[in-house]
Design an enzyme around this catalytic site. Sequence first.
Site, mmCIF file in Angstrom:
data_model
loop_
_atom_site.group_PDB
_atom_site.id
_atom_site.type_symbol
_atom_site.label_atom_id
_atom_site.label_comp_id
_atom_site.label_asym_id
_atom_site.label_seq_id
_atom_site.Cartn_x
_atom_site.Cartn_y
_atom_site.Cartn_z
ATOM 1 N N ALA A 1 0.837 -1.207 0.000
ATOM 2 C CA ALA A 1 0.000 0.000 0.000
ATOM 3 C C ALA A 1 0.866 1.248 0.000
ATOM 4 C CB ALA A 1 -0.933 -0.006 1.212
ATOM 5 N N TYR A 2 1.905 1.233 0.819
ATOM 6 C CA TYR A 2 2.807 2.387 0.943
ATOM 7 C C TYR A 2 3.553 2.625 -0.369
ATOM 8 C CZ TYR A 2 6.485 5.333 3.030
ATOM 9 O OH TYR A 2 7.344 6.360 3.331
ATOM 10 N N ALA A 3 4.106 1.548 -0.957
ATOM 11 C CA ALA A 3 4.854 1.676 -2.214
ATOM 12 C C ALA A 3 3.955 2.193 -3.331
ATOM 13 C CB ALA A 3 5.473 0.335 -2.605
ATOM 14 N N SER B 1 1.318 4.077 -3.016
ATOM 15 C CA SER B 1 1.012 5.492 -2.783
ATOM 16 C C SER B 1 2.183 6.389 -3.170
ATOM 17 C CB SER B 1 0.623 5.720 -1.312
ATOM 18 O OG SER B 1 1.745 5.635 -0.444
ATOM 19 N N LYS B 2 3.399 5.931 -2.895
ATOM 20 C CA LYS B 2 4.568 6.755 -3.196
ATOM 21 C C LYS B 2 4.937 6.713 -4.675
ATOM 22 C CE LYS B 2 5.391 8.451 0.911
ATOM 23 N NZ LYS B 2 5.273 9.907 1.173
#
Length: 247
Positions: free
Chosen positions: A155-157, A159-160
Amino acid sequence: MSHTTIPARVALVTGASGGIGGAIAERLAADGMAVVAHYSSRAAGAEEVVDRITAQGGRALALGGDVADEDAMTSLFQTAIDTFGGVDVVINAAGIMPLAPVAETDLEVLDRVLRTNVRGTFVIDQLAARHLRRGGALVNVSTSITRLQTPTYGAYAASKGAVEALTLVLARELRGRDITVNTVAPGPTATPLFFEGKTKQMVEGITALSPMERLGRPEDIAEVAAFLAGPGRWVNGQTIHANGGAA
């Protein structure tokens, strides 16, 4: 405060209550900029950053708000302009990083990550595009996870990755205004957010990724952000990976 004919540059730093954002706020203040230190929930952390800046003779102000709320952030920018006369540098360091394998990620958590990291960045970038003065700089903050592609960071990757995609588009849209738009992508950095939920063994394994054989320090990232915010005028539309060679 010195009365010079050249007004001090003004920086607005989101997520400045500590960690990387706090270090960037202090570094830009050391370069002589007036700083608006934004926080989401940790008002005390942002006030500590402001206290350290003012103790060194700098000018700073702590302001809170949800980066994904366009009304709150419009008010934030307006307060910065009313207080310091304008905005020259915007650093987008606000972000959240809950971890889970893709198969087990709660979609409500995904929505929260996308709201803060993607919509929040978009809101701040939009306001920066409207308000930055000529000669200004916008620096988004991504992550070297977009290269490392570590399990549980889906999820973090994602978003970035969106943050990095936005950077070059906006740099091109701001043609003719003498404003640079870049992204700094830190590797593993010794902040409270990094250490959360990690065992000593995990931390040692991640530290070993870098040929420098240490974790990054918030000050390492602040140095790159300060370069992009100041002298790095020929760097535009780029993602700079500041990770000691880990990725």
